[in-house]
Motif scaffolding. Sequence first.
Motif: not given
Length: 369
Positions: A256, A293-294, A297, A319, A321-322, A333-336, A340
């Motif tokens: 990260p 939590r992700y 990707a 971005n 933080h992700r 990029v990593l998302l939940e 998003e």
Amino acid sequence: MGKLFGGVLDLRKDQMRVFSPGEDRVKEGGDEIVDGIANPVLGERFGAAYEQAANEVELVREAAPAFDETQFLEGHQTPMFFGSAINNFGVQEVLDALVDLAPSPGSRHAIQREVQPDEVKFTGVVFKIQANMDPAHRDRIAFVRVASGKFTRGMNLKVVRSGKTLRPNTVVTFMSQKRELLDEAFAGDIIGIPNHGVLQLGDTLTEGEALQFTGLPFFAPEMFRTVEVADPLKTKQLRAGLTQLGEEGAIQVFRPVGGSMLLLGAVGQLQFEVVAHRLEHEYGCKARITPARYNVARWVTCDDADGGERELKRFIDGNSHRVAHDAVDAPCVLLEYAGELRAMQENWPKIKFHALREHAGLVFHKQMD
């Protein structure tokens, strides 16, 4: 089935290879062969088991399409073999079929052009990396498929991705657990080059030409875990182990931008269990792997026409933080949630989001939701 196993009926040669219990090596006179699947000798010798097998053979012959070598070479048919490697039974049929049916080396696609196997200049591609094949020496082998030309031990090879030059002198070839030094190799051969991080999956090796072979897909993971070492004194071993396992493709490792804890990505739970086992037994560090939590990707790029590096840097900074970097430093990029991702695509129209890339060469495929 177990003790009732009598041998293998070879439909191709119309004969039976009789199994000898307890034999773990080839006998001097070779295995016993009985010609003719319909031979009455088989019925007398094996009784009801043969009668059942004969009926099943008839069903297979009627229900299954006949073997067609063209269909096999095009990937539409697969021959099946039965035997026991530990008893060295049925192995010869597999080897004979490999000699008879395996195709000659074909052309290989590169971004720049099509490479033919009979070209004079050497080219090859790294398709597998394996760490700790010899745990006592912590070795790391890059397996290279020769695509064209002739390889000679000690020759100068260019790693196209990095521009570095190699002169491999300890190139090896493998047969089961046995390895031997290799002096030369030709198109279609597999060679093993010991190295420590110089070669990555998908790397192209040439005698100087700038080529990038394609065909090693790397899919976006669907499961994520955080990983930390149980013993803080083993942090160095953990990072070294994850770096090597990430480079060989056993797991996807993400660093990260806005944090220090490594993330693992995979397409199935078994990958996490394998990595935990290897970390403990090969690198001497027990890791705690917990859910992250992700769930989504995507690798991110930006065309030069849309601002290129500047726009991509603006996206990463906004971005941080992700966003994480993978084993070959490609930003991701990593998302939940999938929602998003759709919102991010609308807010950043110049950024392209990829669910698939190719190893090391960073050949990204079309934008995918």
